[in-house]
Design an enzyme around this catalytic site. Sequence first.
Site, PDB file in Angstrom:
ATOM      1  N   CYS A 144      -3.690  -3.196   5.244  1.00 32.60           N
ATOM      2  CA  CYS A 144      -5.061  -3.015   5.719  1.00 32.60           C
ATOM      3  C   CYS A 144      -4.947  -2.640   7.191  1.00 32.60           C
ATOM      4  O   CYS A 144      -3.969  -1.987   7.580  1.00 32.60           O
ATOM      5  CB  CYS A 144      -5.904  -4.269   5.474  1.00 32.60           C
ATOM      6  SG  CYS A 144      -5.322  -5.756   6.312  1.00 32.60           S
ATOM      7  N   ARG A 156      -6.951  -8.741   5.101  1.00 31.85           N
ATOM      8  CA  ARG A 156      -7.407  -8.264   3.792  1.00 31.85           C
ATOM      9  C   ARG A 156      -6.224  -7.992   2.866  1.00 31.85           C
ATOM     10  O   ARG A 156      -6.304  -8.211   1.660  1.00 31.85           O
ATOM     11  CB  ARG A 156      -8.271  -7.011   3.946  1.00 31.85           C
ATOM     12  CG  ARG A 156      -9.587  -7.300   4.663  1.00 31.85           C
ATOM     13  CD  ARG A 156     -10.362  -6.048   4.967  1.00 31.85           C
ATOM     14  NE  ARG A 156      -9.755  -5.331   6.086  1.00 31.85           N
ATOM     15  CZ  ARG A 156     -10.220  -4.201   6.604  1.00 31.85           C
ATOM     16  NH1 ARG A 156     -11.291  -3.625   6.070  1.00 31.85           N
ATOM     17  NH2 ARG A 156      -9.629  -3.627   7.628  1.00 31.85           N
TER      18      ARG A 156
END
Length: 130
Positions: free
Chosen positions: A91, A96
């Site tokens: 990410c 994430r």
Amino acid sequence: MRFLGAVAHVLVLALLACGSESAAQVPASIEPSELAARIASGSAPRILDVRTPGEFAAGHIPGAINVPHDELGDRLSSLDLAPTEEIVVHCERGGRAAAAESILRSAGYTRVRDLDGHMQAWRSQGRPVE
């Protein structure tokens, strides 16, 4: 009694060796330089970019596929990823990607890797983007 203790000790060592062997086959992370070299040589793993579509459109690693981390669980079956396929997840900075890696591992994917430094490091090292 002493014999049983020795047998138990050998079994524990054997189990630990098996676990470390599989971990050694696929390191938990990959450096941007190694990923760039593998892309250039045509031997790139699957690259999963779990940022938003807008972030992806603004620039992404060549060959990456975009599935936002919060959609991964629902879209996993449509991605055509083999459970033993090497998958590099990234990410922007790592948060994430960690969530996505957890989803993949829980679904039985065994060769999931994290891009060291994520997209931020990729860009700062001057690596190519599409």
